[in-house]
Design an enzyme around this catalytic site. Structure first.
Site, PDB file in Angstrom:
ATOM      1  N   TYR A  17       0.804  -1.223   0.000  1.00  0.00           N
ATOM      2  CA  TYR A  17       0.000   0.000   0.000  1.00  0.00           C
ATOM      3  C   TYR A  17       0.837   1.273   0.000  1.00  0.00           C
ATOM      4  O   TYR A  17       0.284   2.366   0.045  1.00  0.00           O
ATOM      5  CB  TYR A  17      -0.940   0.004   1.208  1.00  0.00           C
ATOM      6  CG  TYR A  17      -1.931  -1.131   1.186  1.00  0.00           C
ATOM      7  CD1 TYR A  17      -3.073  -1.065   0.396  1.00  0.00           C
ATOM      8  CD2 TYR A  17      -1.724  -2.277   1.955  1.00  0.00           C
ATOM      9  CE1 TYR A  17      -3.983  -2.103   0.365  1.00  0.00           C
ATOM     10  CE2 TYR A  17      -2.623  -3.328   1.929  1.00  0.00           C
ATOM     11  CZ  TYR A  17      -3.752  -3.233   1.134  1.00  0.00           C
ATOM     12  OH  TYR A  17      -4.649  -4.270   1.095  1.00  0.00           O
ATOM     13  N   HIS A  22      -4.911   6.030  -1.237  1.00  0.00           N
ATOM     14  CA  HIS A  22      -5.638   5.856   0.019  1.00  0.00           C
ATOM     15  C   HIS A  22      -4.749   6.109   1.232  1.00  0.00           C
ATOM     16  O   HIS A  22      -5.246   6.238   2.350  1.00  0.00           O
ATOM     17  CB  HIS A  22      -6.206   4.436   0.075  1.00  0.00           C
ATOM     18  CG  HIS A  22      -7.530   4.319   0.759  1.00  0.00           C
ATOM     19  ND1 HIS A  22      -8.446   5.359   0.845  1.00  0.00           N
ATOM     20  CD2 HIS A  22      -8.116   3.273   1.405  1.00  0.00           C
ATOM     21  CE1 HIS A  22      -9.517   4.938   1.498  1.00  0.00           C
ATOM     22  NE2 HIS A  22      -9.341   3.699   1.850  1.00  0.00           N
ATOM     23  N   TYR A  68      -5.319  -1.392   9.446  1.00  0.00           N
ATOM     24  CA  TYR A  68      -5.961  -1.226   8.149  1.00  0.00           C
ATOM     25  C   TYR A  68      -7.055  -0.174   8.276  1.00  0.00           C
ATOM     26  O   TYR A  68      -7.595   0.077   9.355  1.00  0.00           O
ATOM     27  CB  TYR A  68      -6.475  -2.533   7.558  1.00  0.00           C
ATOM     28  CG  TYR A  68      -5.338  -3.440   7.143  1.00  0.00           C
ATOM     29  CD1 TYR A  68      -4.711  -3.279   5.918  1.00  0.00           C
ATOM     30  CD2 TYR A  68      -4.856  -4.430   8.007  1.00  0.00           C
ATOM     31  CE1 TYR A  68      -3.643  -4.079   5.537  1.00  0.00           C
ATOM     32  CE2 TYR A  68      -3.782  -5.231   7.645  1.00  0.00           C
ATOM     33  CZ  TYR A  68      -3.181  -5.047   6.411  1.00  0.00           C
ATOM     34  OH  TYR A  68      -2.111  -5.826   6.048  1.00  0.00           O
ATOM     35  N   ASN A  70     -10.190   0.360   7.556  1.00  0.00           N
ATOM     36  CA  ASN A  70     -11.560   0.201   8.038  1.00  0.00           C
ATOM     37  C   ASN A  70     -11.666   0.055   9.549  1.00  0.00           C
ATOM     38  O   ASN A  70     -12.775   0.138  10.097  1.00  0.00           O
ATOM     39  CB  ASN A  70     -12.221  -0.999   7.358  1.00  0.00           C
ATOM     40  CG  ASN A  70     -12.417  -0.786   5.866  1.00  0.00           C
ATOM     41  OD1 ASN A  70     -11.990   0.221   5.317  1.00  0.00           O
ATOM     42  ND2 ASN A  70     -13.063  -1.736   5.218  1.00  0.00           N
TER      43      ASN A  70
END
Length: 202
Positions: A17, A22, A68, A70
């Site tokens: 990532y 994001h 993460y 969420n």
């Protein structure tokens, strides 16, 4: 008496990532740590990377939740509660696909805009009344599904433009810490750098 402030940049951990859209929140936190010469430590109790920085009469905690995106709120809330940091001194930094790349926007509170990281922070803090700084990443024209886009990496041109955005976002956060939310919003919200206008040659 010193006061604690928490600046939490949201993102997803791991090499897969790195430099993705994001992870704009992570990138702002890293820019601040670099500017302040702060050292990150992994703290299992908070599921986060933290850096502690003295700033004038206050102390600032930089936070990168490692849960993460969420589940970011679990980490943010644990840090805030342990250090007894009130929500108006908890700044959440996130990407925003509804803002074009080159814009930043700080607000004292508000909705989540469907951002899962903000939804998690809201759920765990039990309020929407926490300041947030949105970093524009734009979106693909005409695309309704944006998951692949936000999890994709910045193009070389976008990455170059992003560097000015990260610097300005760091400036805005320092203004918030030193002079308060209203001045930081008035001085920095909006375009950092507008994209070059395209002209059709005839």
């Amino acid at each position: 008496m010193e006061s604690w402030y928490l600046v939490a940049g949201l993102g997803n951990p791991g090499p897969a990532y790195e430099r993705t859209r994001h992870n704009a929140g992570f990138l702002v936190a890293e820019r601040l740590a670099q500017r302040w010469q702060a050292k990150w430590t992994w703290e299992r109790a908070f599921e986060a990377r933290l850096a502690r920085v003295p700033r004038g009469p206050n102390r600032v905690l930089l936070c990168q939740p490692q849960t993460y995106m969420n589940a970011s709120g679990r980490s943010v809330a644990a840090v805030a509660r342990y250090h007894q940091i009130p929500v108006d001194r908890v700044l959440i930094v996130v990407d925003d696909a509804d803002l074009p790349l080159g814009q930043i926007r700080m607000r004292p509170g508000g909705g989540t805009g469907g951002h899962h990281g903000l939804e998690s922070v809201t759920a765990h803090l039990g309020t929407t009344a926490f300041p947030r700084l949105r970093i524009g990443i734009g979106r693909q024209p005409g695309a309704r599904e944006i998951t692949d886009y936000v999890l994709g990496r910045f193009s070389p041109d976008e990455w170059e433009r992003l560097q000015k955005v990260l610097e300005k976002a760091a400036d805005q956060i320092e203004c918030w810490l030193d002079f308060g939310l209203q001045l930081a919003m008035n001085r920095y919200n909006g375009w950092v750098e507008r994209p070059a206008e395209r002209t059709d040659e005839t």
